[in-house]
Design an enzyme around this catalytic site. Structure first.
Site, short mmCIF file in Angstrom:
data_model
loop_
_atom_site.label_atom_id
_atom_site.label_comp_id
_atom_site.label_asym_id
_atom_site.label_seq_id
_atom_site.Cartn_x
_atom_site.Cartn_y
_atom_site.Cartn_z
N MET A 27 164.98 22.20 98.40
CA MET A 27 164.62 21.50 99.63
C MET A 27 165.05 20.03 99.53
SD MET A 27 161.22 23.31 101.06
CE MET A 27 160.02 22.50 100.05
N GLY A 28 166.00 19.76 98.65
CA GLY A 28 166.54 18.41 98.53
C GLY A 28 165.62 17.47 97.77
N GLY A 33 165.43 17.98 87.27
CA GLY A 33 165.03 19.40 87.19
C GLY A 33 165.99 20.27 87.99
N HIS A 34 166.28 19.84 89.23
CA HIS A 34 167.24 20.60 90.05
C HIS A 34 168.62 20.61 89.38
CE1 HIS A 34 164.50 19.17 93.45
NE2 HIS A 34 164.45 20.48 93.56
N GLN A 147 160.54 26.98 86.32
CA GLN A 147 159.23 27.50 85.90
C GLN A 147 158.06 26.66 86.44
OE1 GLN A 147 158.43 28.02 81.55
NE2 GLN A 147 156.34 27.64 82.21
N MET A 183 158.69 17.13 86.64
CA MET A 183 159.55 16.55 87.69
C MET A 183 159.34 17.32 88.98
SD MET A 183 163.05 15.54 85.83
CE MET A 183 163.03 14.46 84.42
N SER A 185 159.99 16.71 93.53
CA SER A 185 160.41 15.84 94.64
C SER A 185 159.20 15.08 95.17
CB SER A 185 161.00 16.69 95.76
OG SER A 185 162.02 17.50 95.25
O1 PAF Z 1 161.19 25.63 95.52
C1 PAF Z 1 161.67 25.21 96.59
O2 PAF Z 1 162.26 24.13 96.66
C2 PAF Z 1 161.55 26.05 97.84
O3 PAF Z 1 160.35 26.73 97.86
C3 PAF Z 1 162.75 27.02 98.04
C4 PAF Z 1 162.81 28.05 96.95
C5 PAF Z 1 164.04 26.23 98.09
C6 PAF Z 1 162.58 27.76 99.36
O4 PAF Z 1 162.55 26.88 100.45
#
Ligand code: PAF
Length: 279
Positions: A27-28, A33-34, A147, A183, A185
């Protein structure tokens, strides 16, 4: 990096490929972590796709949705820095062309009755709706999730079963700040004072993990809840569960793989974290 807004264009780009595809839905407001999920995906697949879409249907609280951080420019820079191949950046009309009133209902059973399923009604059904749509568009080989969202990982595993999907779900370890805070958002929504207090969540998890062999879970969780309240957090739950099923446990059972999960609010921001109990 290709940046695409329309599902049709993304499908067209991917349709001719015989390559393996690693997919990281987000979700940006991207953080390390991302980026570690992207790095895992890059190591194991020929093409890496990331999506950024703040999915309205998974927010049970409109205030939470309204203040969700949006940092697209910085996100694109970060994705470029780790060599992401494709960014899918749809808008609401693209993902919900028929509106959001008639969502699919996914039977995730028990998982919807506990923890975030209980405290955020409809949340996981919203997650299932968007993840299913994204998977139909991207058709990845592997799907990467963190996780930190322990229950979400089990829900998505269930979604893959329900939809008879052959996509492989890879759950990657939680990345933490130097003081242990997971971490997220949402951390960016905290004041500097709140950010300092937030580390107590991981402190509680560590305290439970250190003492579980000598003190009951009831005593440990009561102690941690009191400590969190004292510094100004509002714990929603501190619970112990079997890690594979999330069946809640009244007390420690060393024959089982166990996880402790916490949700707490701070300055109106809902934070979650979890830790597998070390045997
Ligand atoms: O973990 C997230 O950021 C959201 O729940 C996901 C998996 C992108 C779904 O909108």
């Amino acid at each position: 990096m290709h940046i695409l807004q329309f599902a049709k264009d993304l499908k067209e780009l991917l349709t001719s490929t015989k390559s393996t595809i690693g997919f990281v839905p987000t979700m940006g407001a991207l953080h390390e972590g991302h980026l570690s999920l992207i790095q895992h995906a890059k190591q194991e697949n020929e093409i890496t796709v990331c999506s950024i879409f703040v999915n309205p249907t998974q927010f049970n609280d409109p205030k939470d949705f309204a203040k969700y951080p949006i940092t697209i420019g910085e996100d694109i820079e970060k994705l470029l820095s780790v060599g992401t191949d494709i960014l899918f950046l749809p808008d609401v009309k693209e993902m919900y062309p028929f509106g959001m009133d008639n969502l699919e209902l996914y039977d995730i059973g028990y998982l919807d009755t506990i923890l975030d399923g209980k405290y955020r009604p409809g949340h996981f059904n919203g997650v299932c709706n968007i993840v299913h749509k994204l998977l139909m568009i991207v058709e990845p080989t592997r799907l990467y999730m963190g996780q930190k969202d322990f229950q979400q990982c089990l829900v998505v595993k269930r979604l893959l079963e329900i939809t008879q999907s052959s996509v492989e779900l890879i759950t990657c370890p939680t990345l933490r700040e130097s003081d242990g805070l997971a971490m997220s958002s949402r951390n960016t929504l905290l004041s500097p004072q709140g950010r300092e207090k937030a580390k107590a969540i991981f402190g509680s998890l560590q305290y439970i993990n250190t003492n579980w062999q000598s003190i009951s879970f009831a005593a440990l969780s009561t102690h941690c809840a009191r400590e969190l309240c004292e510094i100004g957090l509002e714990p929603e739950y501190i619970l112990l569960a079997e890690a594979d099923s999330l069946i809640l446990l009244p007390d420690f059972d060393s024959s089982k793989k166990m996880v402790v999960l916490v949700a707490a609010k701070l300055e109106g921001v809902r934070l979650i974290d979890n830790l597998l109990i070390a045997h």
